[in-house]
Design an enzyme around this catalytic site. Structure first.
Site, PDB file in Angstrom:
ATOM      1  N   LEU A  96       0.814  -1.211   0.000  1.00  0.00           N
ATOM      2  CA  LEU A  96       0.000   0.000   0.000  1.00  0.00           C
ATOM      3  C   LEU A  96       0.847   1.261   0.000  1.00  0.00           C
ATOM      4  CD1 LEU A  96      -2.613  -1.092   2.693  1.00  0.00           C
ATOM      5  CD2 LEU A  96      -2.992  -0.938   0.235  1.00  0.00           C
ATOM      6  N   GLY A  97       2.058   1.168   0.497  1.00  0.00           N
ATOM      7  CA  GLY A  97       2.936   2.330   0.552  1.00  0.00           C
ATOM      8  C   GLY A  97       4.281   1.955   1.141  1.00  0.00           C
ATOM      9  N   GLU A  98       5.208   2.884   1.073  1.00  0.00           N
ATOM     10  CA  GLU A  98       6.566   2.619   1.561  1.00  0.00           C
ATOM     11  C   GLU A  98       7.191   3.909   2.067  1.00  0.00           C
ATOM     12  OE1 GLU A  98      10.718   0.478   0.061  1.00  0.00           O
ATOM     13  OE2 GLU A  98       9.053   0.808  -1.330  1.00  0.00           O
ATOM     14  N   GLY A  99       7.958   3.790   3.143  1.00  0.00           N
ATOM     15  CA  GLY A  99       8.635   4.960   3.688  1.00  0.00           C
ATOM     16  C   GLY A  99       9.856   4.566   4.487  1.00  0.00           C
ATOM     17  N   GLY A 100      10.316   5.474   5.343  1.00  0.00           N
ATOM     18  CA  GLY A 100      11.530   5.240   6.105  1.00  0.00           C
ATOM     19  C   GLY A 100      11.435   4.055   7.043  1.00  0.00           C
ATOM     20  N   PHE A 101      10.244   3.799   7.591  1.00  0.00           N
ATOM     21  CA  PHE A 101      10.064   2.673   8.511  1.00  0.00           C
ATOM     22  C   PHE A 101      10.109   1.356   7.746  1.00  0.00           C
ATOM     23  CE2 PHE A 101       7.663  -0.462  10.824  1.00  0.00           C
ATOM     24  CZ  PHE A 101       7.935  -0.219  12.158  1.00  0.00           C
ATOM     25  N   GLY A 102       9.504   1.336   6.595  1.00  0.00           N
ATOM     26  CA  GLY A 102       9.423   0.117   5.796  1.00  0.00           C
ATOM     27  C   GLY A 102       8.210   0.168   4.893  1.00  0.00           C
ATOM     28  N   LYS A 128       2.259  -2.828   8.766  1.00  0.00           N
ATOM     29  CA  LYS A 128       3.502  -2.076   8.556  1.00  0.00           C
ATOM     30  C   LYS A 128       4.677  -2.950   9.002  1.00  0.00           C
ATOM     31  CE  LYS A 128       3.788   2.296   9.987  1.00  0.00           C
ATOM     32  NZ  LYS A 128       4.074   3.432  10.915  1.00  0.00           N
ATOM     33  N   ASP A 225       3.915  15.847  14.369  1.00  0.00           N
ATOM     34  CA  ASP A 225       4.138  15.639  12.940  1.00  0.00           C
ATOM     35  C   ASP A 225       2.819  15.737  12.178  1.00  0.00           C
ATOM     36  OD1 ASP A 225       5.802  15.289  10.780  1.00  0.00           O
ATOM     37  OD2 ASP A 225       5.785  13.105  10.872  1.00  0.00           O
TER      38      ASP A 225
END
Length: 414
Positions: A96-102, A128, A225
């Protein structure tokens, strides 16, 4: 980023590279708070996140009674095998998505037992999964569990459970069908139609209520944030705040602020926090003001593709917000004809108050909610007047039409 339960990094460039170098903790992507609690299983996770006096009750602010704070996290402990099965072996097509955490994956579970289920019969979840190369992943993981695991509110995304097995760290959330506000507000194309004014107000009020609840708990929580990518939308466009990796407790009694390493997202962080590291409860209010401005303009807080004078949306928009005659120059052109001019001006004035350089001059989030409710009431009354006017015009047209005259004649004849 799609239909996920945690909006991952939407990289937002910082226009001032020197400022970025001066504050290495602040980046365009999300970072995690520095406080960490060693944990092995759920029972050992810190229970001191909130004061005992807030345990079984609701928010201490009677204006937001629908929230609840638990003494300790009440979460389902998943095995890695269960989540692997639920996400169909973490297939790429479930991302579904991706970022710094994973990465965040879509999964399916039985709605009662929360066991892995077939796609056609199960409830949908968002999983996540920590990237093994994430430097601060453990801290973010623990912060999510310690905060979201103990807070329940209609405008905060629900954390359902977690997995901590060997080197694997995962978090399981409710699935948010409409994805992030960022996608709906800034992406173009058939998938994302422009948000109408009425929906923008609804989303803003939901997000504001979530922040108000955090601020009104006995031990105040500073979200730290607040931005469009962290506001998620369910199938009915109800807004919920996600990602508590940077959440921090507010100041103790008698103190006005806490001092901490500067972290967050450029363009949304309050100026006093960026320059001094002093974090106030009303630092969140500044971030809300930035998102409110984005909703009015339909533009990102920071965008290097724009002309230099418009790169920083707040700096460019402030003079326009203060001038009723020039406000139309700022409003999103896709909203033409949808908003009441008086309501838009009130929203502009609220934005200015939230963006005040002095934290003490900013309204509380409870006051923000109340003002948004007044703006919504203006919209509703204006809409009602239009409906009555249209109905009246139709009635007069029917009364004067030849068909109506013949009908009356026919009626008299009978």
């Amino acid at each position: 980023m799609g239909n996920c339960a945690s909006a991952m990094d939407g990289l937002i460039p910082w226009g001032n590279k020197a400022a970025a170098a001066a504050n290495p903790g602040m980046s365009a992507s999300k970072r995690t708070s520095s406080s960490s609690t060693t944990t092995g299983k759920l029972s050992t996770i810190s229970t001191s996140t909130f004061m005992p006096s807030t345990v079984s009750g609701v928010s201490t602010d009677d204006g937001y009674p629908e929230g609840e704070i638990l003494e300790s996290p009440n979460l389902r402990i998943f095995t890695f095998a269960e989540l692997k099965s639920a996400t169909k072996n973490f297939r790429p097509e479930t991302v579904l998505g991706e970022g710094g955490f994973g990465k965040v994956y879509k999964g399916w579970v039985d709605e009662k037992a929360m066991n892995p289920s077939k796609m056609s019969t199960g409830g949908v979840i968002a999983v996540k999964k920590l990237n093994s190369e994430s430097v601060q992943g453990m801290e973010q993981w623990q912060s999510e569990v310690n905060f979201l695991g103990r807070i329940s509110h209609p405008n905060l995304v629900k954390l359902l459970g977690y997995c901590m097995e060997d080197n694997e760290l995962l978090l399981v959330y409710e699935y948010m069908a409409k994805g992030s506000l960022e996608n709906h507000l800034f992406r173009r194309g058939a998938v994302y139609e422009p948000l109408p004014w009425s929906l923008r107000l609804k989303i803003l009020m939901g997000a504001a209520r979530g922040l108000a609840f955090l601020h009104s708990s006995e031990r105040q929580v500073i979200y730290r944030d607040f931005k469009a990518s962290n506001i998620l939308l369910d199938s009915h466009f109800n807004a919920k705040l996600s990602d508590f990796g940077l959440a921090k407790h507010g100041p103790d009694d008698g103190e006005s602020h806490v001092t901490t390493r500067v972290m967050g997202t450029y363009g949304y962080a309050a100026p006093e926090y960026v320059s001094t590291g002093h974090l106030y409860v009303k630092s969140d209010v500044y971030g809300f003001g930035v998102v409110l401005l984005e909703m009015l303009c339909g533009l990102r807080a920071l965008d290097p593709s724009r002309p230099t004078e418009k790169l920083n949306l707040v700096n460019w928009a402030k003079p326009l917000l203060a001038d009723r005659r020039r406000l139309s120059q700022l409003m999103d052109s896709r909203l033409e004809g949808q908003y009441h001019a008086r309501g838009a001006f009130h929203a502009a004035q609220l934005t200015l108050k939230c963006l005040s350089g002095d934290p003490k001059s900013r309204p509380s989030m409870k006051e923000v909610v109340e003002e948004l409710e007044r703006i919504e009431l203006m919209r509703s009354k204006s809409r009602s007047r239009e409906v009555r006017r249209d109905s009246s015009s139709v009635a007069r047209g029917q009364a004067n039409s030849p068909r109506s005259d013949s009908a009356r004649t026919s009626s008299r004849g009978r």
